[in-house]
Design an enzyme around this catalytic site. Structure first.
Site, PDB file in Angstrom:
ATOM      1  CB  ILE A  10     -23.849  -8.504  20.626  1.00  0.00           C
ATOM      2  CG1 ILE A  10     -25.510  -9.339  20.852  1.00  0.00           C
ATOM      3  CG2 ILE A  10     -24.095  -6.945  20.015  1.00  0.00           C
ATOM      4  CD1 ILE A  10     -26.000  -8.715  21.852  1.00  0.00           C
ATOM      5  CG  ASN A  23     -28.462   7.282  23.665  1.00  0.00           C
ATOM      6  OD1 ASN A  23     -29.256   7.451  22.898  1.00  0.00           O
ATOM      7  ND2 ASN A  23     -27.152   7.322  23.358  1.00  0.00           N
ATOM      8  CB  VAL A  32     -23.086  -3.283  22.701  1.00  0.00           C
ATOM      9  CG1 VAL A  32     -24.255  -2.329  23.526  1.00  0.00           C
ATOM     10  CG2 VAL A  32     -23.619  -4.175  22.046  1.00  0.00           C
ATOM     11  CG  ASP A  33     -26.093   2.653  20.654  1.00  0.00           C
ATOM     12  OD1 ASP A  33     -26.739   2.318  19.511  1.00  0.00           O
ATOM     13  OD2 ASP A  33     -26.572   3.758  21.038  1.00  0.00           O
ATOM     14  CB  SER A 116     -26.956  -0.723  32.510  1.00  0.00           C
ATOM     15  OG  SER A 116     -28.042   0.015  32.302  1.00  0.00           O
ATOM     16  CE1 TYR A 120     -25.783   5.641  29.403  1.00  0.00           C
ATOM     17  CE2 TYR A 120     -27.568   4.391  29.508  1.00  0.00           C
ATOM     18  CZ  TYR A 120     -27.098   5.417  28.894  1.00  0.00           C
ATOM     19  OH  TYR A 120     -27.644   6.183  28.086  1.00  0.00           O
TER      20      TYR A 120
HETATM   21  N1  AR6 Z   1     -20.893  -7.306  21.875  1.00  0.00           N
HETATM   22  C1  AR6 Z   1     -21.437  -7.765  23.111  1.00  0.00           C
HETATM   23  N2  AR6 Z   1     -21.164  -6.858  24.109  1.00  0.00           N
HETATM   24  C2  AR6 Z   1     -20.679  -5.642  23.829  1.00  0.00           C
HETATM   25  C3  AR6 Z   1     -20.114  -5.128  22.708  1.00  0.00           C
HETATM   26  C4  AR6 Z   1     -20.238  -6.049  21.351  1.00  0.00           C
HETATM   27  N3  AR6 Z   1     -19.889  -5.754  20.272  1.00  0.00           N
HETATM   28  N4  AR6 Z   1     -19.495  -3.910  22.816  1.00  0.00           N
HETATM   29  C5  AR6 Z   1     -19.651  -3.522  24.165  1.00  0.00           C
HETATM   30  N5  AR6 Z   1     -20.232  -4.616  24.924  1.00  0.00           N
HETATM   31  P1  AR6 Z   1     -22.216  -0.257  26.671  1.00  0.00           P
HETATM   32  P2  AR6 Z   1     -24.367   0.825  28.615  1.00  0.00           P
HETATM   33  C6  AR6 Z   1     -20.560  -4.960  26.295  1.00  0.00           C
HETATM   34  O1  AR6 Z   1     -21.155   0.837  27.329  1.00  0.00           O
HETATM   35  O2  AR6 Z   1     -23.298   0.606  29.774  1.00  0.00           O
HETATM   36  C7  AR6 Z   1     -23.486   3.780  24.481  1.00  0.00           C
HETATM   37  O3  AR6 Z   1     -23.009   4.964  24.133  1.00  0.00           O
HETATM   38  C8  AR6 Z   1     -19.645  -4.115  27.291  1.00  0.00           C
HETATM   39  O4  AR6 Z   1     -18.487  -4.580  27.629  1.00  0.00           O
HETATM   40  O5  AR6 Z   1     -22.338  -0.400  25.378  1.00  0.00           O
HETATM   41  O6  AR6 Z   1     -25.764   0.323  28.541  1.00  0.00           O
HETATM   42  C9  AR6 Z   1     -25.152   4.105  24.270  1.00  0.00           C
HETATM   43  O7  AR6 Z   1     -25.472   4.969  23.372  1.00  0.00           O
HETATM   44  C10 AR6 Z   1     -20.696  -3.876  28.391  1.00  0.00           C
HETATM   45  O8  AR6 Z   1     -20.514  -5.078  29.208  1.00  0.00           O
HETATM   46  O9  AR6 Z   1     -23.568   0.062  27.118  1.00  0.00           O
HETATM   47  C11 AR6 Z   1     -25.544   4.847  25.627  1.00  0.00           C
HETATM   48  O10 AR6 Z   1     -25.218   6.144  25.773  1.00  0.00           O
HETATM   49  C12 AR6 Z   1     -21.976  -3.899  27.688  1.00  0.00           C
HETATM   50  O11 AR6 Z   1     -21.728  -4.244  26.317  1.00  0.00           O
HETATM   51  C13 AR6 Z   1     -24.439   4.057  26.661  1.00  0.00           C
HETATM   52  O12 AR6 Z   1     -23.282   3.638  25.940  1.00  0.00           O
HETATM   53  C14 AR6 Z   1     -22.753  -2.514  27.704  1.00  0.00           C
HETATM   54  O13 AR6 Z   1     -22.070  -1.632  27.604  1.00  0.00           O
HETATM   55  C15 AR6 Z   1     -25.088   2.638  27.207  1.00  0.00           C
HETATM   56  O14 AR6 Z   1     -24.525   2.137  28.480  1.00  0.00           O
END
Ligand code: AR6
Length: 365
Positions: A10, A23, A32-33, A116, A120
């Site tokens: 992204i 978060n 992704v964060d 999420s 999450y």
């Molecule tokens: N580009 C697009 N999608 C991505 C990328 C990227 N670079 N990296 C991961 N994903 P998550 P959550 C996808 O864990 O579940 C963090 O620590 C990944 O495969 O990023 O909402 C925050 O600070 C998944 O499908 O977010 C919070 O504490 C999706 O993005 C917590 O994680 C979301 O995964 C939030 O958890």
């Protein structure tokens, strides 16, 4: 504007806004964060600190700093427990709040991750459904280009796991490339008609992808069809002689794709906007189709309109034929679309979700 699913990181998306799965503290984390913060640089964290906390289901916005987007919308999705703790409502709210902010900021394009669905723990298939529901609802009312960005292969949960019925339908109907080639050879060698309609331009199996260029060979290029006048039947064609009036000859030209599309929209009592929105097509492209009687659409665009119009399978074939295409058993894409039409499933986002999961091209522009 339509919804597009893309496999990408992204942080590479060049659009007005990208959404971060954040978060409550807005102080950063993994997934992704982490990727967004690393790419944006320290300025983003500094601005986040000024924003304070963000409740679950809500979103806040910062600038994009070093990212190729103007804004980052930080949305906080729910932590999945068992689905009985209001997770779906909170996830919907996170999407809706993000879209509302994008609208307020005048964004024309936005990219979302599957909020999420990582740390999450929200089940990916369920998370995707919520995302699709929110986007399709929003797009009925607003113009925006929305990308759902899937990062890892696993996020799609892959077709067979997600859609066992479709997988079975493909197994039952798919005709492998070898058999199609054998049948084509038979035909070329003069052994009569093949029973399988074969369309090189749409053979999208892995095997086919390797054998053929993605370009449609000239001999079967649909564009070649559209530029030729079409006649209702060969019998009628025979009656046209040089001495016949131009008017008579013109009266035999078949209804074009655009003409049939516009006629069907009227017959179904739809407005243009209802139709192109349901087809996941943007207004500009629709206007072009409307004003170009001989417009030659891509197959996925023609099928998107067939779905929007809720055409039966024979009607779908008819509309496709106007653009020089047909549904074949040698293309998983075709079989998946056929499956949905046969089962009366005319939700384009649902069909695209299935197509995406089977790694096929999507319906739309
Ligand atoms: N580009 C697009 N999608 C991505 C990328 C990227 N670079 N990296 C991961 N994903 P998550 P959550 C996808 O864990 O579940 C963090 O620590 C990944 O495969 O990023 O909402 C925050 O600070 C998944 O499908 O977010 C919070 O504490 C999706 O993005 C917590 O994680 C979301 O995964 C939030 O958890």
């Amino acid at each position: 504007m339509p919804l597009l699913l893309v496999r990408n990181d992204i942080t590479k998306m060049k659009c007005d806004a990208i959404v971060n799965a954040a978060n409550n503290n807005l102080r950063g984390g993994g997934g992704v964060d982490g990727a967004i913060r690393r790419a944006a640089g320290i300025g983003l964290l500094a601005e986040c600190i000024t924003l304070g906390k963000c409740e679950t289901g809500k979103a806040k916005v910062t600038r994009g700093y070093r990212l190729p987007c103007k804004y980052v919308i930080h949305a906080v999705g729910p932590i999945w427990k068992d689905g009985e703790h209001g997770e779906e409502e909170l996830l919907r709210s996170a999407y809706k709040e993000s879209l509302a902010i994008a609208l307020k900021k005048g964004c024309e394009s936005i990219a979302f991750p599957l909020i999420s669905a990582g740390a999450y723990g929200y089940p990916k298939d369920k998370a995707m459904k919520v995302a699709f529901d929110c986007f399709s609802e929003f797009l009925l009312e607003h113009e925006m280009l929305i990308y759902l960005v899937i990062f890892d292969k696993e996020s799609t949960a892959l077709g067979e796991k997600l859609f066992p019925n479709i997988a079975k339908y493909i197994d039952d109907n798919y005709i492998g490339i070898k058999r199609v080639m054998a049948e084509k050879r038979r035909r070329d060698e003069g052994f009569g008609n093949v029973s399988v309609p074969f369309d090189f331009g749409n053979a999208k199996s892995e095997c086919a992808k390797n054998i053929f260029d993605s370009e449609v060979p000239k001999a079967v290029a649909p564009a070649a069809f559209s530029s030729l006048p079409k006649f209702h039947s060969s019998a009628k064609y025979d009656t046209v002689s040089l001495g016949d009036s131009l008017e008579e000859a013109l009266s035999m030209i078949d209804e074009s794709f655009s003409e049939m599309l516009l006629r069907k929209i009227d017959e179904k009592g739809m407005t243009d906007a209802q139709c192109y929105k349901k087809a996941n097509i943007d207004r500009k492209l629709f206007s072009k189709i409307r004003s170009t009687p001989n417009y030659h659409p891509k197959k996925k665009t023609a099928l998107a309109f067939a779905v929007a119009l809720e055409l039966s399978l024979p009607e779908t074939e008819e509309l496709l034929l106007k653009a020089g295409y047909s549904l074949t058993k040698s293309s998983r894409f075709d079989i998946i679309v056929e499956y949905h039409i046969k089962n009366g499933i005319y939700d384009i986002f649902r069909i695209n979700e299935a197509l995406f999961s089977f790694d096929e091209d999507l319906l739309g522009p």
